[in-house]
Design an enzyme around this catalytic site. Structure first.
Site: not given
Ligand code: MV4
Length: 461
Positions: A165, A200, A203, A290, A292, A295
């Site tokens: 994030g 991106e 979604i 990831n 690693r 948790v």
């Molecule tokens: C995204 C998404 C929606 N669409 N990518 C959050 C941290 C990083 N791992 C990528 N993340 C996201 N990528 C696209 N194309 C929404 C998130 C996201 C999210 C993803 C998983 C769990 C919680 C989240 C909270 C906010 C945004």
């Protein structure tokens, strides 16, 4: 097998790794900061070396001191746990340079997956679905505009060096595109010293589903099923479950097989996790890998009866995987509640301090509690707020939930504020009960509703 392993971590995961070593008859070396001089992990290990003062930068992230401790104690391997140095490719390389095995994938794989844009490219090559978006990194805004004209709004701007994030911005209308891009870019530059970005399509609504992988040094790769980690707040997971309560058997098979293909394509070694976004039609998209132990690994251990940390150690020593995909049988349902030293009624503010009284629920079929707390111990303010993981396993999801409800009601932690009561209420929430929650449900639905109830009772600080 290794004779001695150094654990470059603290808290419950250090204790978890020490336990695996003891069961494998491997001697353990703990490292600790001055703030952790009475911590459980240093008391349980065979040897303990102080690696610096309280601040993580000067102790648990102090590569020189940790490597010196390994060499001086004759440790043959280092387990990095999660956080701290676990995904630091320089550290992995330096371990190997002083002839100490890094328990994890090699430097190159860490680098390749740490570059989130590169990871996307490699996944595409493995025929793993990725979100429509940019195929290379972007540093100039003009390129972002071109990209958005192609994929359409809304978009998410991500840092190539990011993950979890940081350096990320969602953009819902074209007027704010430039400002959001520049914000994300300067955040990435400040946090990672890297201004490369990628774009991106967003979604949404989506679930966060991740697949646990094990890979040995001989090209054997298996998956241990998926975890539903959608219940998060500020990118911190709160409750995870395995298997996902809503995924169809057909999608489960596809997503798990995709993850294995992904791991094979990158020549992955050791334990790893492939994260996906899954939309309402169960279309899934690669998000990140990831490199690693995570948790939430215990919920996978509960449904597979496979000790993932022991497997990591055996793989790092050069053993072949002792299990094939056919040996992996997913049984029942497991849930993990992360107990944090924080006050949910005060915007989840951290609440470090002394543990004056503690009752850890320790009995009953299908219950596991991973913690480094004991009565009289201290939760220092310098590190992560997670103080315990309560994990239950039942034949059905309902059984796992009722065991969790029972366990959390037995648990008593005095001296600090915790999110224990929040968890007990979460288990009774209808959005949780149906399993139909997404990554937005906790912060946009469950917490606001919970706070409203608390306000009605004058309980909010
Ligand atoms: C995204 C998404 C929606 N669409 N990518 C959050 C941290 C990083 N791992 C990528 N993340 C996201 N990528 C696209 N194309 C929404 C998130 C996201 C999210 C993803 C998983 C769990 C919680 C989240 C909270 C906010 C945004």
């Amino acid at each position: 097998m290794f004779q001695k392993i150094l654990i470059a971590n603290r808290g419950e995961i250090a204790v978890r790794i020490i336990r695996a070593c003891q069961e494998l008859n491997i001697k353990t070396v703990a490292v600790y900061s001055t703030a952790d001089k009475d911590a459980l992990h240093m008391q349980l290990a065979d040897e303990a070396v102080c690696v610096g003062p309280s601040k993580a930068n000067e102790s648990y992230l102090n590569i020189q001191n940790i490597l010196s401790a390994a060499v001086l104690t004759g440790a043959e391997a280092i387990h990095p746990g999660f956080g701290f140095l676990s995904e630091n490719s320089t550290f992995a390389a330096m371990c190997e340079e002083v002839n100490v095995s890094f328990i994890g994938p090699n430097k190159d794989i860490i680098d390749q997956m740490g570059n989130k844009s590169n990871a996307r490219t490699m996944m595409k090559r493995a025929n793993v679905p990725v979100v429509p978006g940019s195929d290379h990194s972007i540093t100039a805004f003009s390129e972002v505009k071109e990209m958005v004209d192609e994929i359409g709004m809304p978009v998410i701007i991500k840092a190539v060096a990011g993950g979890g994030g940081k350096g990320m911005r969602m953009v819902f209308n074209a007027e704010e595109l430039e400002a959001k891009f520049l914000q994300a870019q300067s955040e990435s530059k400040a946090a990672f010293g890297d201004d490369r970005m990628y774009v991106e399509r967003i979604i949404t609504p989506a679930k966060h589903i991740e697949v646990q992988i094990l890979a040995d040094h001989y090209g054997n790769v298996i998956h241990l099923g998926e975890r539903d980690c959608s219940l998060q707040r500020n990118h911190q997971k709160i409750l995870e479950e395995a298997p996902s309560p809503t995924l169809s058997e057909k999608t489960r098979k596809l997503i798990c097989e995709s993850a294995v293909e992904a791991a094979k394509m990158v020549g992955y070694e050791n334990a790893g996790t492939i994260e996906f976004l899954v939309d309402a039609d169960e279309k899934f998209y690669f998000m990140e890998m990831n490199t690693r132990i995570q948790v939430e690994h215990p919920i996978t251990e509960m449904i597979t009866s496979i000790d993932i940390v022991k497997e990591q150690i055996k793989i790092a020593f050069g053993e072949h995987l002792s299990i094939t995909q056919d040996d992996v049988v997913l049984t029942g349902h497991a849930i993990e509640c992360r107990i944090n030293a924080e006050n949910p009624l005060f915007n989840f503010a951290p609440s470090p301090g002394n543990i004056d009284f503690l009752n850890v629920p320790s009995g009953g079929l299908g219950l596991r509690v991973d913690t480094a707390m004991f009565a009289g111990s201290t939760i220092p303010p310098y590190y992560d707020a997670m103080v315990a993981k309560v994990i239950t396993h039942g034949n059905t999801r309902e059984e796992a939930i009722s065991k969790m409800d029972r366990a959390l009601n037995e648990m008593v932690i005095e001296g600090i504020q915790t999110n224990l009561d929040f968890h007990i209420d979460l288990l009774r929430d209808t959005n949780f009960k149906t399993g139909e929650y997404t990554i937005d449900t906790l912060s946009q639905v469950i917490i606001p509703k919970w706070l409203k109830d608390k306000e009605a009772n004058n309980e909010v600080v």
